[in-house]
Scaffold this motif. Structure first.
Motif, PDB file in Angstrom:
ATOM      1  N   SER A  34       0.847  -1.190   0.000  1.00 47.51           N
ATOM      2  CA  SER A  34       0.000   0.000   0.000  1.00 47.51           C
ATOM      3  C   SER A  34       0.881   1.239   0.000  1.00 47.51           C
ATOM      4  CB  SER A  34      -0.895   0.011   1.236  1.00 47.51           C
ATOM      5  OG  SER A  34      -1.463   1.285   1.414  1.00 47.51           O
ATOM      6  N   ASP A  75      -0.061   4.366   0.324  1.00 49.60           N
ATOM      7  CA  ASP A  75      -0.435   5.285   1.406  1.00 49.60           C
ATOM      8  C   ASP A  75       0.219   4.878   2.724  1.00 49.60           C
ATOM      9  OD1 ASP A  75      -1.996   6.732  -0.335  1.00 49.60           O
ATOM     10  OD2 ASP A  75      -3.882   5.827   0.310  1.00 49.60           O
ATOM     11  N   ALA A  76       0.170   3.595   3.037  1.00 49.69           N
ATOM     12  CA  ALA A  76       0.749   3.107   4.292  1.00 49.69           C
ATOM     13  C   ALA A  76       2.262   3.267   4.275  1.00 49.69           C
ATOM     14  CB  ALA A  76       0.360   1.658   4.541  1.00 49.69           C
ATOM     15  N   LEU A 128       4.336  -4.734   5.238  1.00 45.50           N
ATOM     16  CA  LEU A 128       3.710  -4.144   4.056  1.00 45.50           C
ATOM     17  C   LEU A 128       4.174  -4.843   2.779  1.00 45.50           C
ATOM     18  CD1 LEU A 128       3.815  -0.327   4.862  1.00 45.50           C
ATOM     19  CD2 LEU A 128       1.764  -1.772   4.640  1.00 45.50           C
ATOM     20  N   SER A 154       2.421  -9.223   3.462  1.00 49.16           N
ATOM     21  CA  SER A 154       1.471  -9.195   4.580  1.00 49.16           C
ATOM     22  C   SER A 154       1.167 -10.567   5.176  1.00 49.16           C
ATOM     23  CB  SER A 154       0.172  -8.515   4.152  1.00 49.16           C
ATOM     24  OG  SER A 154      -0.420  -9.224   3.076  1.00 49.16           O
ATOM     25  N   LEU A 161      -2.293   2.564  10.409  1.00 50.69           N
ATOM     26  CA  LEU A 161      -2.526   2.401   8.974  1.00 50.69           C
ATOM     27  C   LEU A 161      -1.843   1.138   8.454  1.00 50.69           C
ATOM     28  CD1 LEU A 161      -3.714   3.386   6.325  1.00 50.69           C
ATOM     29  CD2 LEU A 161      -1.738   4.930   6.099  1.00 50.69           C
ATOM     30  N   VAL A 162      -0.613   0.916   8.881  1.00 45.91           N
ATOM     31  CA  VAL A 162       0.099  -0.294   8.460  1.00 45.91           C
ATOM     32  C   VAL A 162      -0.629  -1.538   8.978  1.00 45.91           C
ATOM     33  CG1 VAL A 162       2.224  -1.651   8.708  1.00 45.91           C
ATOM     34  CG2 VAL A 162       2.353   0.808   8.206  1.00 45.91           C
ATOM     35  N   ARG A 200      -3.789  -1.969   9.801  1.00 49.26           N
ATOM     36  CA  ARG A 200      -5.054  -2.156   9.062  1.00 49.26           C
ATOM     37  C   ARG A 200      -4.783  -2.677   7.656  1.00 49.26           C
ATOM     38  NH1 ARG A 200      -6.918   3.485  11.502  1.00 49.26           N
ATOM     39  NH2 ARG A 200      -8.005   2.725  13.359  1.00 49.26           N
ATOM     40  N   THR A 201      -3.764  -2.147   7.014  1.00 53.10           N
ATOM     41  CA  THR A 201      -3.415  -2.591   5.664  1.00 53.10           C
ATOM     42  C   THR A 201      -2.999  -4.053   5.670  1.00 53.10           C
ATOM     43  OG1 THR A 201      -2.737  -0.352   5.064  1.00 53.10           O
ATOM     44  CG2 THR A 201      -1.874  -2.142   3.708  1.00 53.10           C
ATOM     45  N   HIS A 234      -5.954  -6.370   6.122  1.00 53.64           N
ATOM     46  CA  HIS A 234      -6.803  -6.458   4.931  1.00 53.64           C
ATOM     47  C   HIS A 234      -6.123  -7.143   3.754  1.00 53.64           C
ATOM     48  CE1 HIS A 234      -9.381  -3.743   7.170  1.00 53.64           C
ATOM     49  NE2 HIS A 234     -10.333  -4.150   6.370  1.00 53.64           N
ATOM     50  N   GLN A 235      -4.797  -7.217   3.779  1.00 53.33           N
ATOM     51  CA  GLN A 235      -4.086  -7.814   2.653  1.00 53.33           C
ATOM     52  C   GLN A 235      -3.520  -9.200   2.946  1.00 53.33           C
ATOM     53  OE1 GLN A 235      -1.097  -4.995   1.406  1.00 53.33           O
ATOM     54  NE2 GLN A 235      -2.601  -3.679   0.427  1.00 53.33           N
TER      55      GLN A 235
END
Length: 142
Positions: free
Chosen positions: A2, A4-5, A77, A80, A111-112, A114-115, A118-119
């Motif tokens: 991600s 953004d992350a 990241l 994951s 943020l990391v 959550r990413t 989700h991944q």
């Protein structure tokens, strides 16, 4: 990964070489951690370090935890579902040392996390992921 992350991670955690103890224990694992991290900023340490020492975050001093947590965050990241990502979620949820972190760093950590949830292979519907994410949000300030 991600974008953004990753961008939030890089913004929140400037590269710095830690002055002071990295790990206070005297054992082979802590000696290996010290040897790998001494004189290096987190951006200089490869993801393979986080994978090799996936469960070792609790061995770091609070200052070292702040300086080097980004290694594990970046590795998670990048993959994951790796062991470093799995152990990162557990560590961030299980009474982590949060006092040395700014609000910007806490937001990047959230943020990391959550990413990654989700991944990763198990996804956000997994009970373990859900439990860890709730605890991470509570610890790091949802």
């Amino acid at each position: 990964m991600s974008s953004d992350a990753f961008d939030a991670l890089v913004q929140a955690f400037p590269a710095r070489v830690l002055e002071g103890p990295i790990s206070p224990h005297e054992c082979d694992e802590c000696a290996a951690i010290r040897a790998a991290l001494t004189g290096r900023a987190w951006v200089e340490v490869p993801d393979s370090f986080a994978e090799e020492f996936s469960g070792s975050l609790p061995l770091l001093t609070e200052n070292a935890y702040n300086a080097y947590l980004p290694i594990w965050l970046r590795a998670a990241l990048n993959d994951s579902s790796c062991e470093a990502a799995n152990m990162l979620l557990i560590n961030l949820a299980d009474d982590p040392p949060t006092t040395k972190f700014s609000s910007e760093q806490a937001r990047a950590i959230l943020l990391v996390a959550r990413t990654v949830v989700h991944q990763n292979y198990w996804g956000p519907e997994d009970e373990g992921n859900t439990t860890n994410l709730r605890a991470i949000e509570a610890a790091w300030g949802a």
